[in-house]
Motif scaffolding. Structure first.
Motif, PDB file in Angstrom:
ATOM      1  N   VAL B  49      49.362  32.080  38.643  1.00  0.00           N
ATOM      2  CA  VAL B  49      50.160  33.111  37.989  1.00  0.00           C
ATOM      3  C   VAL B  49      49.367  34.413  37.979  1.00  0.00           C
ATOM      4  CG1 VAL B  49      51.329  33.754  35.857  1.00  0.00           C
ATOM      5  CG2 VAL B  49      51.222  31.347  36.535  1.00  0.00           C
ATOM      6  N   GLU B  50      50.041  35.504  38.244  1.00  0.00           N
ATOM      7  CA  GLU B  50      49.395  36.816  38.171  1.00  0.00           C
ATOM      8  C   GLU B  50      49.643  37.429  36.806  1.00  0.00           C
ATOM      9  OE1 GLU B  50      50.683  39.359  41.306  1.00  0.00           O
ATOM     10  OE2 GLU B  50      49.321  38.503  42.796  1.00  0.00           O
ATOM     11  N   ILE B  51      48.582  37.675  36.088  1.00  0.00           N
ATOM     12  CA  ILE B  51      48.603  38.476  34.862  1.00  0.00           C
ATOM     13  C   ILE B  51      47.269  39.180  34.807  1.00  0.00           C
ATOM     14  CG2 ILE B  51      48.865  38.571  32.374  1.00  0.00           C
ATOM     15  CD1 ILE B  51      50.034  35.873  32.318  1.00  0.00           C
ATOM     16  N   ASP B  52      47.295  40.474  34.667  1.00  0.00           N
ATOM     17  CA  ASP B  52      46.047  41.229  34.573  1.00  0.00           C
ATOM     18  C   ASP B  52      45.605  41.227  33.115  1.00  0.00           C
ATOM     19  OD1 ASP B  52      44.986  44.486  35.921  1.00  0.00           O
ATOM     20  OD2 ASP B  52      43.895  42.848  34.966  1.00  0.00           O
ATOM     21  N   MET B  53      44.688  40.326  32.781  1.00  0.00           N
ATOM     22  CA  MET B  53      44.257  40.222  31.386  1.00  0.00           C
ATOM     23  C   MET B  53      42.835  39.676  31.326  1.00  0.00           C
ATOM     24  SD  MET B  53      46.461  36.948  30.042  1.00  0.00           S
ATOM     25  CE  MET B  53      46.302  35.344  30.797  1.00  0.00           C
ATOM     26  N   ASP B  54      42.327  39.587  30.103  1.00  0.00           N
ATOM     27  CA  ASP B  54      40.940  39.179  29.894  1.00  0.00           C
ATOM     28  C   ASP B  54      40.825  37.687  29.619  1.00  0.00           C
ATOM     29  OD1 ASP B  54      40.262  42.218  28.031  1.00  0.00           O
ATOM     30  OD2 ASP B  54      40.082  41.791  30.170  1.00  0.00           O
ATOM     31  N   PHE B  55      39.775  37.092  30.197  1.00  0.00           N
ATOM     32  CA  PHE B  55      39.415  35.723  29.877  1.00  0.00           C
ATOM     33  C   PHE B  55      38.406  35.751  28.732  1.00  0.00           C
ATOM     34  CE2 PHE B  55      37.982  31.511  29.952  1.00  0.00           C
ATOM     35  CZ  PHE B  55      36.612  31.477  30.092  1.00  0.00           C
ATOM     36  N   PRO B  56      38.763  35.236  27.556  1.00  0.00           N
ATOM     37  CA  PRO B  56      37.861  35.307  26.400  1.00  0.00           C
ATOM     38  C   PRO B  56      36.906  34.120  26.349  1.00  0.00           C
ATOM     39  CG  PRO B  56      39.962  34.422  25.710  1.00  0.00           C
ATOM     40  CD  PRO B  56      40.073  34.674  27.203  1.00  0.00           C
ATOM     41  N   PHE B  57      35.680  34.381  25.935  1.00  0.00           N
ATOM     42  CA  PHE B  57      34.725  33.290  25.737  1.00  0.00           C
ATOM     43  C   PHE B  57      33.716  33.718  24.672  1.00  0.00           C
ATOM     44  CE2 PHE B  57      31.017  35.133  27.850  1.00  0.00           C
ATOM     45  CZ  PHE B  57      31.598  36.118  28.641  1.00  0.00           C
ATOM     46  N   ILE B  58      32.918  32.774  24.216  1.00  0.00           N
ATOM     47  CA  ILE B  58      31.894  33.051  23.199  1.00  0.00           C
ATOM     48  C   ILE B  58      30.566  33.240  23.909  1.00  0.00           C
ATOM     49  CG2 ILE B  58      30.714  32.177  21.159  1.00  0.00           C
ATOM     50  CD1 ILE B  58      33.268  30.536  20.593  1.00  0.00           C
ATOM     51  N   ASP B  59      29.917  34.374  23.680  1.00  0.00           N
ATOM     52  CA  ASP B  59      28.684  34.665  24.417  1.00  0.00           C
ATOM     53  C   ASP B  59      27.443  34.137  23.692  1.00  0.00           C
ATOM     54  OD1 ASP B  59      28.450  38.230  23.557  1.00  0.00           O
ATOM     55  OD2 ASP B  59      28.005  36.439  22.388  1.00  0.00           O
ATOM     56  N   GLU B  60      26.280  34.510  24.217  1.00  0.00           N
ATOM     57  CA  GLU B  60      25.034  33.937  23.705  1.00  0.00           C
ATOM     58  C   GLU B  60      24.713  34.389  22.284  1.00  0.00           C
ATOM     59  OE1 GLU B  60      25.344  36.058  26.084  1.00  0.00           O
ATOM     60  OE2 GLU B  60      23.889  37.709  25.950  1.00  0.00           O
ATOM     61  N   ASN B  61      25.388  35.413  21.836  1.00  0.00           N
ATOM     62  CA  ASN B  61      25.174  35.901  20.469  1.00  0.00           C
ATOM     63  C   ASN B  61      26.231  35.389  19.500  1.00  0.00           C
ATOM     64  OD1 ASN B  61      22.915  37.542  21.232  1.00  0.00           O
ATOM     65  ND2 ASN B  61      24.398  38.976  22.136  1.00  0.00           N
ATOM     66  N   GLY B  62      27.125  34.574  20.015  1.00  0.00           N
ATOM     67  CA  GLY B  62      28.194  34.087  19.156  1.00  0.00           C
ATOM     68  C   GLY B  62      29.340  35.060  19.035  1.00  0.00           C
ATOM     69  N   ASP B  63      29.278  36.134  19.819  1.00  0.00           N
ATOM     70  CA  ASP B  63      30.367  37.109  19.796  1.00  0.00           C
ATOM     71  C   ASP B  63      31.431  36.710  20.817  1.00  0.00           C
ATOM     72  OD1 ASP B  63      27.824  39.636  19.555  1.00  0.00           O
ATOM     73  OD2 ASP B  63      28.999  38.713  17.931  1.00  0.00           O
ATOM     74  N   ILE B  64      32.617  37.213  20.585  1.00  0.00           N
ATOM     75  CA  ILE B  64      33.699  36.966  21.540  1.00  0.00           C
ATOM     76  C   ILE B  64      33.646  38.046  22.608  1.00  0.00           C
ATOM     77  CG2 ILE B  64      36.176  36.749  21.882  1.00  0.00           C
ATOM     78  CD1 ILE B  64      36.379  35.713  19.039  1.00  0.00           C
ATOM     79  N   ALA B  65      33.495  37.618  23.841  1.00  0.00           N
ATOM     80  CA  ALA B  65      33.427  38.539  24.971  1.00  0.00           C
ATOM     81  C   ALA B  65      34.529  38.169  25.959  1.00  0.00           C
ATOM     82  CB  ALA B  65      32.054  38.454  25.636  1.00  0.00           C
ATOM     83  N   LEU B 145      52.774  33.669  28.538  1.00  0.00           N
ATOM     84  CA  LEU B 145      52.566  33.314  29.940  1.00  0.00           C
ATOM     85  C   LEU B 145      53.869  33.417  30.721  1.00  0.00           C
ATOM     86  CD1 LEU B 145      50.696  32.048  32.181  1.00  0.00           C
ATOM     87  CD2 LEU B 145      51.482  29.821  31.362  1.00  0.00           C
ATOM     88  N   PHE B 146      54.939  32.872  30.130  1.00  0.00           N
ATOM     89  CA  PHE B 146      56.214  32.847  30.834  1.00  0.00           C
ATOM     90  C   PHE B 146      56.852  34.241  30.893  1.00  0.00           C
ATOM     91  CE2 PHE B 146      55.369  28.662  31.080  1.00  0.00           C
ATOM     92  CZ  PHE B 146      55.785  27.807  30.066  1.00  0.00           C
ATOM     93  N   ASN B 147      56.656  35.029  29.864  1.00  0.00           N
ATOM     94  CA  ASN B 147      57.313  36.332  29.825  1.00  0.00           C
ATOM     95  C   ASN B 147      56.583  37.402  30.639  1.00  0.00           C
ATOM     96  OD1 ASN B 147      59.344  35.386  28.174  1.00  0.00           O
ATOM     97  ND2 ASN B 147      58.329  36.003  26.272  1.00  0.00           N
ATOM     98  N   LYS B 148      55.270  37.324  30.631  1.00  0.00           N
ATOM     99  CA  LYS B 148      54.487  38.393  31.258  1.00  0.00           C
ATOM    100  C   LYS B 148      53.883  38.003  32.601  1.00  0.00           C
ATOM    101  CE  LYS B 148      55.103  41.132  27.775  1.00  0.00           C
ATOM    102  NZ  LYS B 148      55.996  42.316  27.919  1.00  0.00           N
ATOM    103  N   GLY B 149      53.779  36.712  32.866  1.00  0.00           N
ATOM    104  CA  GLY B 149      53.156  36.282  34.105  1.00  0.00           C
ATOM    105  C   GLY B 149      54.116  36.293  35.264  1.00  0.00           C
ATOM    106  N   LYS B 150      53.543  36.407  36.449  1.00  0.00           N
ATOM    107  CA  LYS B 150      54.329  36.338  37.671  1.00  0.00           C
ATOM    108  C   LYS B 150      53.794  35.172  38.497  1.00  0.00           C
ATOM    109  CE  LYS B 150      55.196  38.805  41.990  1.00  0.00           C
ATOM    110  NZ  LYS B 150      54.783  39.954  42.837  1.00  0.00           N
ATOM    111  N   LYS B 151      54.598  34.161  38.630  1.00  0.00           N
ATOM    112  CA  LYS B 151      54.173  32.993  39.411  1.00  0.00           C
ATOM    113  C   LYS B 151      54.130  33.371  40.880  1.00  0.00           C
ATOM    114  CE  LYS B 151      55.627  28.278  40.552  1.00  0.00           C
ATOM    115  NZ  LYS B 151      56.371  27.084  40.081  1.00  0.00           N
ATOM    116  N   VAL B 152      52.990  33.084  41.510  1.00  0.00           N
ATOM    117  CA  VAL B 152      52.855  33.462  42.906  1.00  0.00           C
ATOM    118  C   VAL B 152      52.673  32.280  43.841  1.00  0.00           C
ATOM    119  CG1 VAL B 152      52.004  35.787  42.444  1.00  0.00           C
ATOM    120  CG2 VAL B 152      50.390  33.901  42.586  1.00  0.00           C
ATOM    121  N   SER B 153      52.159  31.167  43.325  1.00  0.00           N
ATOM    122  CA  SER B 153      51.939  30.012  44.202  1.00  0.00           C
ATOM    123  C   SER B 153      52.185  28.723  43.434  1.00  0.00           C
ATOM    124  CB  SER B 153      50.503  29.984  44.743  1.00  0.00           C
ATOM    125  OG  SER B 153      50.222  31.118  45.518  1.00  0.00           O
ATOM    126  N   GLU B 154      52.557  27.702  44.182  1.00  0.00           N
ATOM    127  CA  GLU B 154      52.767  26.364  43.622  1.00  0.00           C
ATOM    128  C   GLU B 154      52.144  25.367  44.586  1.00  0.00           C
ATOM    129  OE1 GLU B 154      56.833  25.604  42.446  1.00  0.00           O
ATOM    130  OE2 GLU B 154      56.657  23.501  43.030  1.00  0.00           O
TER     131      GLU B 154
END
Lengths: 128, 179
Positions: B49-65, B145-154
Motif C-alpha cells: 500500500v502506498e501511504i507517505d507517512m512515518d514509521f514510529p519506533f522507540i529509540d535508544e533514549n526511550g523517545d518516540i522517533a 489504512l483503507f481510507n488514505k492508502g492506495k493499494k498498488v500490489s497483491e
C-alpha cells in the motif's frame, strides 16, 4: 538458531520439530494422545495436545513404511485429529526447509544493513 | 474500498507448492510474484500500500522517533482485515534497495537468506527491490489504512506462501532452550 534436520536412519525418518509451528497448528480445544501400544511408533514417540497451551512434540522417530506415517502425510483426517495436525506441521517444516538459511550469509546481510547509512530519523514530539 | 472475506485456501499439496516456489525464485522473482490484476476492492495479507507517512519506533533514549516511508506491506492476517470490530492491523515500512546496494547482497536477499528481511521485487525498476524487516512492525487503524492508502500490489498465491513461510520462519524460531 532455527534447526531442521531430516535424517534417514535405517528406514525411518527423524525430524527435529519446531514447537511453535505445531502450537499454531493446534487451535482447537482437544486432547489427543498416542496410544503407547501402537506398534508403528518408536517407544520414544510422544505427542501431547492440551488446548494449544502445552502442546509439545519431542524428537520422534516414525517408520516411513508405517501406516501411521502414511496417514499423516496423505490422510485427510478431520481438523480435530492428531494426524491432521502432524500433516500440517510436516508440510510447514518441509516448506521452510526449502528456504533454509545459511547463517553466515544471514549475518553478512545483517552486518551490511547495520552499517548502511540510515534514513533520516526524526523525533516525534508528544503533545502534553 | 470494502474488505472481503476472501481467503486463500490452506496449503494442501506440498509438492506442487515446492515446485512452484522453486520456479518462482529460479526465474528471478519478477514474473509471477504479484498478481497481474490485483483486487483493488479488498485488502489481503501481503498487499503493498502506498501511504507517505512515518514509521514510529522507540529509540535508544526511550523517545518516540520515526522514519518516513512511502510504501508499506500489510503483515496482519487477511481474516482480521475483514472484521469491522477489530480496529488495528500490522504493517511494515518497505525499505528501498538503491542501486548502491551490492549485487551479492541483492542476490542473497532474493534467495531469502536473511531471517528478518524479506525481499519484494520492484516492478517499476526504480529500485533493485524492497525489503520488509520483521523487526520493524507497527500498528495502524484499519480505517486510516483503507481510507488514505492506495493499494498498488497483491501477492500471487505462491509468493504469499513464500512470504507466509518467512513469517513463520522468523517469528517461530527454535531458540534452543530445550536442547
Amino acid at each position: 538458531m532455527y534447526r531442521l534436520q531430516h535424517k534417514q536412519t535405517t528406514g525411518s525418518i527423524q525430524v527435529i520439530p519446531v514447537f511453535m509451528l505445531l502450537a499454531t497448528a493446534v487451535t482447537m480445544a482437544s486432547t489427543a494422545y498416542v496410544k503407547p501400544h501402537d506398534i508403528d511408533l518408536n517407544p520414544n514417540f510422544k505427542i501431547q495436545s492440551d488446548i494449544a497451551r502445552n502442546f509439545q512434540l519431542n524428537p520422534y522417530v516414525i517408520k516411513k513404511e508405517s501406516s501411521f506415517y502414511n496417514s499423516m502425510v496423505t490422510g485427510t483426517s478431520s481438523s480435530m485429529s492428531i494426524e491432521n495436525i502432524m500433516k500440517n506441521a510436516l508440510e510447514q517444516i518441509n516448506i521452510l526447509s526449502y528456504i533454509k538459511v545459511d547463517d553466515t550469509i544471514d549475518r553478512e546481510i545483517d552486518a551490511y544493513f547495520a552499517t548502511r547509512e540510515s534514513k533520516k530519523v526524526k523525533k516525534i514530539l508528544l503533545k502534553g | 474500498m470494502h474488505c472481503s472475506s476472501n481467503r486463500w485456501p490452506p496449503v494442501y499439496d506440498f509438492k506442487d507448492l515446492q515446485s512452484e516456489i522453486q520456479s518462482l525464485i529460479a526465474r528471478g522473482l519478477e514474473d509471477g510474484f504479484y498478481k497481474a490484476n490485483p483486487n483493488f476492492q479488498n485488502y489481503f495479507q501481503g498487499d503493498i500500500v502506498e501511504i507517505d507517512m512515518d514509521f514510529p519506533f522507540i529509540d535508544e533514549n526511550g523517545d518516540i522517533a520515526s522514519i518516513q516511508s512511502k510504501k508499506w506491506l500489510i503483515l496482519g492476517n487477511t481474516c482480521d482485515l475483514t472484521r469491522d470490530e477489530l480496529v488495528y492491523t500490522n504493517i511494515i515500512p518497505l525499505d528501498e534497495l538503491d542501486n548502491d546496494v551490492p549485487s551479492k547482497i541483492i542476490s542473497d536477499l532474493k534467495r531469502f537468506q536473511n531471517y528478518k528481511k524479506v525481499f519484494f521485487p520492484d516492478l517499476t525498476k526504480e529500485y533493485q527491490g524492497y525489503i520488509a524487516d520483521f523487526t520493524q512492525v507497527c500498528s495502524i487503524e484499519k480505517k486510516f489504512l483503507f481510507n488514505k492508502g492506495k493499494k498498488v500490489s497483491e501477492l500471487e498465491y505462491y509468493s504469499w506462501v513464500l512470504f507466509h513461510s518467512c513469517i513463520v520462519r522468523y517469528f517461530a524460531r527454535d531458540d534452543g532452550r530445550n536442547d
